[in-house]
Design an enzyme around this catalytic site. Structure first.
Site, PDB file in Angstrom:
ATOM      1  N   ASP A  23       0.103  29.160  30.123  1.00  0.00           N
ATOM      2  CA  ASP A  23       1.004  28.002  30.132  1.00  0.00           C
ATOM      3  C   ASP A  23       1.498  27.670  31.534  1.00  0.00           C
ATOM      4  OD1 ASP A  23       2.484  30.324  30.332  1.00  0.00           O
ATOM      5  OD2 ASP A  23       3.444  30.117  28.381  1.00  0.00           O
TER       6      ASP A  23
ATOM      7  N   ASP B  14      12.520  34.851  20.409  1.00  0.00           N
ATOM      8  CA  ASP B  14      12.419  34.126  19.137  1.00  0.00           C
ATOM      9  C   ASP B  14      10.996  34.185  18.554  1.00  0.00           C
ATOM     10  OD1 ASP B  14      11.051  32.537  20.898  1.00  0.00           O
ATOM     11  OD2 ASP B  14      12.291  30.746  20.630  1.00  0.00           O
TER      12      ASP B  14
ATOM     13  N   HIS C 231       8.105  33.571  20.082  1.00  0.00           N
ATOM     14  CA  HIS C 231       7.068  32.644  20.542  1.00  0.00           C
ATOM     15  C   HIS C 231       6.016  33.355  21.395  1.00  0.00           C
ATOM     16  CE1 HIS C 231       9.805  31.897  24.167  1.00  0.00           C
ATOM     17  NE2 HIS C 231       8.637  32.082  24.759  1.00  0.00           N
TER      18      HIS C 231
ATOM     19  N   GLU D 162       6.719  27.558  20.520  1.00  0.00           N
ATOM     20  CA  GLU D 162       8.073  27.785  20.025  1.00  0.00           C
ATOM     21  C   GLU D 162       8.087  27.817  18.493  1.00  0.00           C
ATOM     22  OE1 GLU D 162      10.146  28.679  22.128  1.00  0.00           O
ATOM     23  OE2 GLU D 162      10.673  27.213  23.650  1.00  0.00           O
TER      24      GLU D 162
HETATM   25  C1  GLP Z   1       8.041  32.606  28.520  1.00  0.00           C
HETATM   26  C2  GLP Z   1       6.523  32.563  28.525  1.00  0.00           C
HETATM   27  C3  GLP Z   1       5.928  33.515  27.515  1.00  0.00           C
HETATM   28  C4  GLP Z   1       6.552  34.891  27.682  1.00  0.00           C
HETATM   29  C5  GLP Z   1       8.042  34.796  27.446  1.00  0.00           C
HETATM   30  C6  GLP Z   1       8.741  36.135  27.522  1.00  0.00           C
HETATM   31  O1  GLP Z   1       8.600  31.821  27.550  1.00  0.00           O
HETATM   32  N1  GLP Z   1       6.012  31.256  28.268  1.00  0.00           N
HETATM   33  O2  GLP Z   1       4.538  33.576  27.712  1.00  0.00           O
HETATM   34  O3  GLP Z   1       5.963  35.781  26.777  1.00  0.00           O
HETATM   35  O4  GLP Z   1       8.568  33.928  28.423  1.00  0.00           O
HETATM   36  O5  GLP Z   1       9.051  36.440  28.843  1.00  0.00           O
HETATM   37  P1  GLP Z   1       9.518  37.848  29.345  1.00  0.00           P
HETATM   38  O6  GLP Z   1       8.310  38.687  29.417  1.00  0.00           O
HETATM   39  O7  GLP Z   1      10.084  37.577  30.705  1.00  0.00           O
HETATM   40  O8  GLP Z   1      10.516  38.353  28.378  1.00  0.00           O
END
Ligand code: GLP
Length: 263
Positions: free
Chosen positions: A72, A141, A143, A148
């Site tokens: 993304d 959440d 995702h 989402e």
């Molecule tokens: C963002 C990214 C996800 C990732 C999530 C969790 O929303 N788009 O791909 O898994 O954050 O991030 P973290 O690993 O910093 O908790």
């Protein structure tokens, strides 16, 4: 679905990095037959990237014939913007290994035509023969990528509006200023991820415990897009002990037992 439970963040990171290296080396990639890796950003995969760089420096793996697709990118951030995922990937991983720039694929958050950009991304994945191993993190959440809650479980690469909770969670990378966080992102879809031959989702820390419970013990539901992994033939969740806090003792025991002699 496999669930690998490790004691802490470091052992999780090492396990995933070792697995990636094992897969790449087993595949014996060549220029004409590259290994295709799907990659995440966020704080969770930092340890894995560090380990992969270490193993690259120890000559245990080469990325010469590896093609990557990131999950993304924020809409409206330039690649030079320190909060863009492109910048993150360059600094955290790509500049430390021997990957060829032309083998790196990332969605362009500055595109004028989202639809075309997303369509082309799906086309590029298809043209290279699909993704062999997609690695992802997970939001609190549930995702995956930026899919989402209530994203279609058959979604493809597209533009998504971010929820307030994701914007809040990600504001830590934007001086804790919610107003600086982009409100939309380009993201691969749930179905894009599920199309990969193998999917690994990394979940560490207690704040991922509720998402893991829904993903592993709950039913398949668009409220927790991680739960779609239950439909994948080769889905692996790698998590640390704190992330299992909301799983039942039986579930934890089952996976610790069944995985005790596996890679
Ligand atoms: C963002 C990214 C996800 C990732 C999530 C969790 O929303 N788009 O791909 O898994 O954050 O991030 P973290 O690993 O910093 O908790």
């Amino acid at each position: 679905m496999r669930v690998i439970i490790k004691p802490d963040y470091d052992t999780v990171s090492k396990w995933v990095a070792n697995y990636v290296v094992y897969r790449i080396n087993k595949f014996k990639p060549t220029k004409d037959k590259p290994f295709v890796l799907g990659l995440p950003t966020g704080s969770t995969p930092l340890g894995m990237y560090k380990e992969l760089i270490k193993m690259y420096n120890e000559r245990k793996v080469s990325f010469e014939n590896v093609v990557t697709f990131n999950m993304d990118e924020y809409v409206g951030l330039k690649p030079t913007d320190k909060q863009s995922y492109r910048y993150f990937m360059e600094e955290t991983f790509f500049k430390h290994i021997n990957i060829k720039p032309q083998n790196i694929h990332m969605l362009d958050g500055m595109t004028k035509d989202y639809e075309k950009e997303c369509k082309n991304y799906e086309k590029d994945i298809k043209e290279v023969g699909g993704i062999h191993l997609f690695i992802g993190g997970i939001g609190a959440d549930g995702h995956i990528a930026f899919n989402e809650p209530f994203s279609s479980l058959s979604s493809r690469t597209r533009v998504k509006t971010l929820t307030e909770s994701t914007i809040k969670a990600n504001s830590r990378f934007f001086d804790n200023d919610i107003s600086k966080v982009p409100t939309t992102a380009l993201t691969v879809g749930v179905a894009t991820i599920l199309d990969a031959k193998e999917v690994i989702i990394i979940a560490t820390g207690e704040n991922k415990a509720t998402a893991l419970k829904h993903g592993i013990e709950g039913s398949i539901n668009h409220m927790w897009t991680i739960s779609a992994l239950q439909m994948h033939q080769h889905g692996i969740i790698v998590c640390d002990k704190p992330a299992t806090k909301e799983l039942s003792a039986d579930t934890v025991e089952y996976f610790l037992d069944i995985e005790k002699n596996n890679f």
